[in-house]
Write a protein that holds these residues in place. Structure first.
Motif: not given
Lengths: 111, 114
Positions: A64-66, A49-55, A68-76
């Motif tokens: 990764x959370x952004x 889980x993530x709640x702050x902008x950044x990685x 401002x752009x309203x997206x969250x990503x997951x890298x494996x």
């Protein structure tokens, strides 16, 4: 428009490569963001889980959370065949107590 | 600890029949949830109970009722089953409030309505 959108996939990646999953959300009141993994025929389990902008990194996984752009990503990283599953993105609003899920992205890691 | 348990694991109903899905958790969590999962639809919230004694509608409550029997148990009832209710049903629980809001899921009930 669904509140939480994901590409359904399948996302096919070779073993050892990086799998990149994206999730967009429409409600700017969303506070925290979650990635669940679900193997076929099984129940979802929380990866990160993530709640702050950044990685945010946890082992081979990076969220990764952004906001401002309203997206969250997951890298494996270093994808393994055991990573083959459906990955569900979910959000929760500030002071909320229920998650809103996206439709999930199916990932296939080929040896 | 068993975590979140659900019964039954599989069920086949005829249209119009009723049934109750049972859910129990042994983690002393305050909040419990019922979801349904259909192909490509992710998890959709049916009902939830933020704490013992309270229940609220989620995204898709029509055709369902719930009972928070005590802190451990949260049941979902289908009064008159319809083919559109064919789905996989998951119960979940979480410790609310919680920074992580992690929800723990049961193994699911596969329901087919003919």
């Amino acid at each position: 428009q669904k509140e939480v959108e994901q590409n359904s996939g399948p996302l096919s990646v070779p073993e050892g490569a990086i799998a990149s999953l994206n999730c967009t959300y429409s409600d700017r009141g969303s506070q925290s963001f979650f990635w669940y993994r679900q193997y076929s025929g099984k129940s979802p389990e929380l990866i990160m889980f993530i709640y702050s902008n950044g990685d945010k990194e946890d082992g081979r996984f990076t969220a990764q959370l952004n906001k401002a752009s309203q997206y969250v990503s997951l890298l494996i990283r270093d994808s393994q065949p055991s990573d083959s599953a459906t990955y569900l993105c979910a959000t929760i609003k500030a002071a909320g107590n229920k998650l809103t899920f996206g439709g999930g992205t199916r990932v296939l890691v080929k040896p | 600890n068993a975590g979140v348990t659900q019964t039954p694991k599989f069920q086949v109903l005829k249209t119009g029949q009723s049934m109750t899905l049972q859910c129990a958790q042994d983690m002393n969590h305050n909040s419990m949830y019922w979801y349904r999962q259909d192909p490509g639809m992710g998890l959709r919230l049916i009902y939830y109970s933020a704490s013992e004694g309270t229940t609220d509608k989620g995204e898709v409550p029509n055709g369902y009722n719930v009972s928070r029997l005590n802190k451990r148990e949260f049941s979902l009832r289908l009064e008159s089953a319809a083919p559109s209710q064919t789905s996989v049903y998951f119960c979940a629980s979480s410790e609310f409030p919680s920074v992580a809001y992690e929800q723990f899921f049961g193994p699911g009930t596969r329901l087919t309505v003919l």
